[in-house]
Design a protein around this motif. Structure first.
Motif, PDB file in Angstrom:
ATOM      1  N   LEU A 107       0.835  -1.211   0.000  1.00  0.00           N
ATOM      2  CA  LEU A 107       0.000   0.000   0.000  1.00  0.00           C
ATOM      3  C   LEU A 107       0.867   1.257   0.000  1.00  0.00           C
ATOM      4  CD1 LEU A 107      -3.101  -0.484   2.342  1.00  0.00           C
ATOM      5  CD2 LEU A 107      -2.865  -0.864  -0.110  1.00  0.00           C
ATOM      6  N   VAL A 108       1.830   1.294   0.916  1.00  0.00           N
ATOM      7  CA  VAL A 108       2.696   2.488   1.003  1.00  0.00           C
ATOM      8  C   VAL A 108       3.404   2.707  -0.340  1.00  0.00           C
ATOM      9  CG1 VAL A 108       4.793   3.399   2.083  1.00  0.00           C
ATOM     10  CG2 VAL A 108       2.992   2.425   3.505  1.00  0.00           C
ATOM     11  N   ALA A 120     -10.744   0.391   3.784  1.00  0.00           N
ATOM     12  CA  ALA A 120     -10.978   1.762   4.260  1.00  0.00           C
ATOM     13  C   ALA A 120      -9.790   2.664   3.887  1.00  0.00           C
ATOM     14  CB  ALA A 120     -11.179   1.742   5.766  1.00  0.00           C
ATOM     15  N   ILE A 121      -8.590   2.129   4.029  1.00  0.00           N
ATOM     16  CA  ILE A 121      -7.395   2.953   3.730  1.00  0.00           C
ATOM     17  C   ILE A 121      -7.339   3.278   2.233  1.00  0.00           C
ATOM     18  CG2 ILE A 121      -4.860   3.003   3.775  1.00  0.00           C
ATOM     19  CD1 ILE A 121      -4.989   1.235   6.280  1.00  0.00           C
ATOM     20  N   VAL A 122      -7.640   2.264   1.406  1.00  0.00           N
ATOM     21  CA  VAL A 122      -7.606   2.503  -0.050  1.00  0.00           C
ATOM     22  C   VAL A 122      -8.651   3.561  -0.426  1.00  0.00           C
ATOM     23  CG1 VAL A 122      -8.008   1.454  -2.312  1.00  0.00           C
ATOM     24  CG2 VAL A 122      -6.672   0.219  -0.604  1.00  0.00           C
ATOM     25  N   THR A 123      -9.860   3.454   0.190  1.00  0.00           N
ATOM     26  CA  THR A 123     -10.913   4.441  -0.114  1.00  0.00           C
ATOM     27  C   THR A 123     -10.459   5.842   0.267  1.00  0.00           C
ATOM     28  OG1 THR A 123     -12.480   2.705   0.443  1.00  0.00           O
ATOM     29  CG2 THR A 123     -13.385   4.927   0.191  1.00  0.00           C
ATOM     30  N   LEU A 124      -9.861   5.940   1.446  1.00  0.00           N
ATOM     31  CA  LEU A 124      -9.386   7.255   1.915  1.00  0.00           C
ATOM     32  C   LEU A 124      -8.375   7.844   0.933  1.00  0.00           C
ATOM     33  CD1 LEU A 124      -9.354   9.281   4.340  1.00  0.00           C
ATOM     34  CD2 LEU A 124      -7.382   8.009   5.198  1.00  0.00           C
ATOM     35  N   SER A 173       0.108   6.855   6.367  1.00  0.00           N
ATOM     36  CA  SER A 173       0.596   6.487   7.702  1.00  0.00           C
ATOM     37  C   SER A 173      -0.202   5.337   8.296  1.00  0.00           C
ATOM     38  CB  SER A 173       0.519   7.700   8.644  1.00  0.00           C
ATOM     39  OG  SER A 173       1.444   8.673   8.238  1.00  0.00           O
ATOM     40  N   LEU A 174      -1.498   5.284   7.968  1.00  0.00           N
ATOM     41  CA  LEU A 174      -2.355   4.257   8.571  1.00  0.00           C
ATOM     42  C   LEU A 174      -1.828   2.822   8.379  1.00  0.00           C
ATOM     43  CD1 LEU A 174      -5.924   5.733   7.901  1.00  0.00           C
ATOM     44  CD2 LEU A 174      -4.895   5.255  10.136  1.00  0.00           C
ATOM     45  N   PRO A 186       6.301   6.538  12.177  1.00  0.00           N
ATOM     46  CA  PRO A 186       5.711   6.551  10.836  1.00  0.00           C
ATOM     47  C   PRO A 186       4.623   7.611  10.674  1.00  0.00           C
ATOM     48  CG  PRO A 186       5.039   4.586  12.028  1.00  0.00           C
ATOM     49  CD  PRO A 186       6.064   5.259  12.871  1.00  0.00           C
ATOM     50  N   TRP A 187       4.218   8.253  11.776  1.00  0.00           N
ATOM     51  CA  TRP A 187       3.227   9.342  11.709  1.00  0.00           C
ATOM     52  C   TRP A 187       3.908  10.684  11.540  1.00  0.00           C
ATOM     53  CZ3 TRP A 187      -1.939   8.695  11.227  1.00  0.00           C
ATOM     54  CH2 TRP A 187      -2.372   7.384  11.355  1.00  0.00           C
ATOM     55  N   TYR A 188       5.232  10.631  11.517  1.00  0.00           N
ATOM     56  CA  TYR A 188       5.988  11.875  11.413  1.00  0.00           C
ATOM     57  C   TYR A 188       5.554  12.674  10.181  1.00  0.00           C
ATOM     58  CZ  TYR A 188       9.443  14.040   8.487  1.00  0.00           C
ATOM     59  OH  TYR A 188      10.013  14.839   7.551  1.00  0.00           O
TER      60      TYR A 188
END
Ligand SMILES: NC(=O)C1=CN([C@@H]2O[C@H](COP(=O)(O)OP(=O)(O)OC[C@H]3O[C@@H](n4cnc5c(N)ncnc54)[C@H](OP(=O)(O)O)[C@@H]3O)[C@@H](O)[C@H]2O)C=CC1
Ligand SMILES: CC(C)CCC[C@@H](C)[C@H]1CC=C2C3=C(CC[C@@]21C)[C@@]1(C)CC[C@H](O)C(C)(C)[C@@H]1CC3
Length: 591
Positions: free
Chosen positions: A398-399, A465-469, A535-536, A545-547
């Motif tokens: 994904l990333v 959900a992440i892909v949709t976002l 980041s999710l 990783p939220w940096y």
């Protein structure tokens, strides 16, 4: 209680200073706000602005001075010109050029009067500031001296020459960068950022390498100095940059025009970024086929970063030195403070070029951006190696895919970058050189680097959900950027005819419906949603990783406020009207 004095009355015709410049136009007073002590004035093209008393001069003072010196018909004619009329005469001129041209035509400068005096002396001094213009009259007089023809019948040709010289004068005035307020904490701030940014990159890389990268283990131990140096790593970085430079100069792909500069000139850019990433992928595949182990990038990350840092320092030094040989119209408004450290950091020259090779455009769009995808891919291979996997994890995929889409989209729509702040307004100095060559490739890849050692399994609903976002964010980002780019390139594009806009005194308009009518920076909103989706996949075990998400919020909020002040300066009351109509900056009903 002392009553405020009202110097100018409603209906008075006076000369009003154009915000951010020393140029005055004829304006009509509409009223005075007793509380703020600001006069509302209206320009001849209908622009309304609020001005302080010290930014207003009586028209009588201007005219009596002028009249006593010249009775030229051309001067009488030109006195009534408005900013709008000037705009129509040359629609491609920038705000500053328009303003400067207008003032040389309608304002009472002694320079203009002197032109048609008996000896017809013409002084062309940049209208940088009154103080400067007045301090150097002798020098300028010496450089531009027009002798009047004996015969009065030649008056017309003298007038024509004066007009030509006025044009030049307006261009010079428009080209000379006036000082703009310092950004990034000013001069002290520049010292701070110069030290902080490299230190921050070092911290991130050392922290992510810890066995447990949680903040409880801060600070990470510093490795010995030799650990940063690897001549082979430096060689690879140089080779990569040269390879990208070769692809950039190949006569493949479109030659796109940039936005008009202060001088009115439009630079051409080779926008073949998509071609560059395709060829780069083929080259990397060929190198892997020949046996090159790409996980080298993971194992030599610190050394590759250090090598890129050295190159960014050398490049920034070169940029700063060469900016001293640049003509005034080539300098950025924001990087001309006169302070060495600030100008070195912020960037002094707007579009440094070696022949047609545009250094800022190249660095922003090629080695770092394409390098980002290469590094992510190397991290996916390193994850497989370290975790003993046959394929990268879902999070890693994904990333990789999300960020690849972001970069490929940027390269596919490369022309759109020509209407962004960096290309139009920011000088090229340490901030962007370091940002492009070190910050982007070595910190934007932190999520992939993190996942090599900290895999994060994802459930199917979470994945969906992440892909949709990501897709929602991407849609908003792309649509809004394309809408603004298309409008800036051709405001009368029939595909945009349904959109409402506010005209401004500069000749440019502001979109007030469509994406740009939802919030003032819809493109930032889309970008932030995408950042969240990057980041999710890394989960919530660590902050590291939220940096990117945290940094990006700070960056975009700061960019938005920089852009707001710049647009307020450029567009005056039209910008205020836009802000009144579109109330939120980035997030509807929230911010
Ligand atoms: N991933 C990353 O690290 C970063 C990504 N970005 C992305 O890059 C893209 C470009 O960002 P950036 O350059 O900051 O800003 P914008 O592309 O939003 O450009 C701002 C300019 O657009 C023009 N503008 C503003 N409002 C309007 C309007 N209503 N109608 C028409 N024109 C308008 C103004 O310029 P003018 O009127 O002079 O034309 C303004 O100065 C964004 O999508 C951003 O998210 C940005 C920074 C970092
Ligand atoms: C070092 C500093 C703290 C910050 C430096 C900021 C730069 C890293 C960014 C400024 C604007 C950028 C853009 C992109 C990358 C990051 C920098 C250089 C961009 C090229 C990324 C890809 C996008 O599609 C884009 C819209 C083309 C971006 C334009 C702005």
């Amino acid at each position: 209680m002392k009553m405020p004095t009202v110097k100018y009355q409603r209906g008075d015709m006076v000369m009003g200073r154009w915000p951010g410049s020393n140029l005055y136009y004829e304006v009509k007073v509409l009223g005075l706000d007793a509380k703020s002590q600001l006069y509302t004035v209206i320009y001849k093209d209908g622009t309304e602005l609020e001005l302080k008393e010290q930014d207003i001069k009586s028209a009588a003072g201007f005219q009596s001075r002028s009249r006593s010196r010249s009775r030229s018909p051309s001067r009488r004619r030109s006195r009534s010109r408005s900013p709008a009329r000037t705009t129509r005469r040359s629609s491609s001129r920038t705000a500053a050029a328009v303003a400067a041209a207008a003032i040389t035509e309608s304002a009472p400068s002694s320079r203009r009067d002197a032109k048609l005096k008996d000896s017809v002396e013409v002084r062309l001094s940049p209208l940088k500031s009154e103080a400067v213009a007045e301090a150097v009259p002798e020098k300028n007089q010496g450089r531009y001296n027009l002798r009047r023809r004996k015969d009065d019948g030649d008056f017309k040709s003298v007038e024509a020459k004066v007009e030509q010289l006025e044009e030049k004068e307006a261009k010079l005035a428009a080209a000379t960068p006036p000082s703009t307020p310092l950004d990034f904490g000013g001069k002290i701030g520049a010292y701070f950022w110069l030290l902080f940014l490299p230190a921050w990159v070092l911290f991130l890389l050392l922290q992510v390498n810890l066995e447990d990268p949680s903040l409880a283990n801060f600070p990470p131990p510093l490795p010995p100095l030799e650990a940063f140096w690897d001549v082979q790593a430096l060689g690879f970085v140089i080779l990569w940059i040269l390879f990208q430079a070769v692809l950039y100069i190949l006569p493949v792909g479109k030659l796109s025009e940039g936005m008009p500069l202060r001088s009115g000139e439009r630079l051409k850019y080779r926008t073949n970024g998509f071609f560059a990433i395709v060829v780069s992928s083929v080259a990397v595949a060929a190198a892997m086929h020949k046996g090159f182990d790409l996980t080298y990038i993971h194992s030599h990350f610190l050394q590759l970063t250090a090598a890129s840092f050295i190159i960014s320092i050398l490049l920034s030094t070169y940029l700063y030195v060469r900016s001293h040989y640049a003509a005034p119209e080539q300098l950025a408004l924001g990087g001309s403070s006169g302070n060495v450290v600030y100008d070195f950091f912020k960037g002094h020259e707007l579009n440094p070029r070696i022949k047609n090779f545009d250094l800022k455009f190249f660095c922003e769009m090629r080695p770092g951006l394409i390098g980002w995808c290469l590094i992510n891919f190397a991290m996916a291979l390193a994850e497989m190696k370290h975790q003993g996997l046959n394929a990268p994890s879902h999070s890693m995929i994904l990333v990789n895919l999300f960020q690849l889409l972001y970069v490929v989209d940027g390269l596919w729509n490369e022309e759109a970058i020509l209407t962004t702040m960096d290309l139009m307004h920011d000088g090229f100095g340490f901030m962007l050189a370091f940002g492009d060559l070190v910050w982007v490739p070595f910190t934007y890849t932190l999520q992939a680097y993190y996942l090599v050692s900290w895999p994060n399994p994802l459930s199917l609903p979470a994945l969906g959900a992440i892909v949709t976002l990501k897709l929602v964010g991407f849609y908003i980002f792309r649509k809004s950027n394309s809408e603004k780019n298309a409008f800036r390139r051709n405001p009368s594009d029939t595909r945009l005819s349904h959109l409402r806009n506010i005209p401004t005194a500069t000749g440019k308009s502001l979109l007030v419906s469509g994406w740009w009518g939802v919030v003032r920076h819809p493109n930032y909103l889309g970008d932030l949603l995408m950042a969240l989706a990057w980041s999710l996949p890394c989960g919530f075990s660590h902050l590291l990783p939220w940096y990117y998400m945290i940094y990006f919020i700070i960056l975009l909020v700061h960019r938005d406020s920089r852009d707001m002040s710049e647009c307020r300066r450029k567009y005056g009351s039209a910008w205020d009207e836009y802000c009144r109509t579109v109330r939120y900056r980035i997030i509807p009903r929230v911010y």
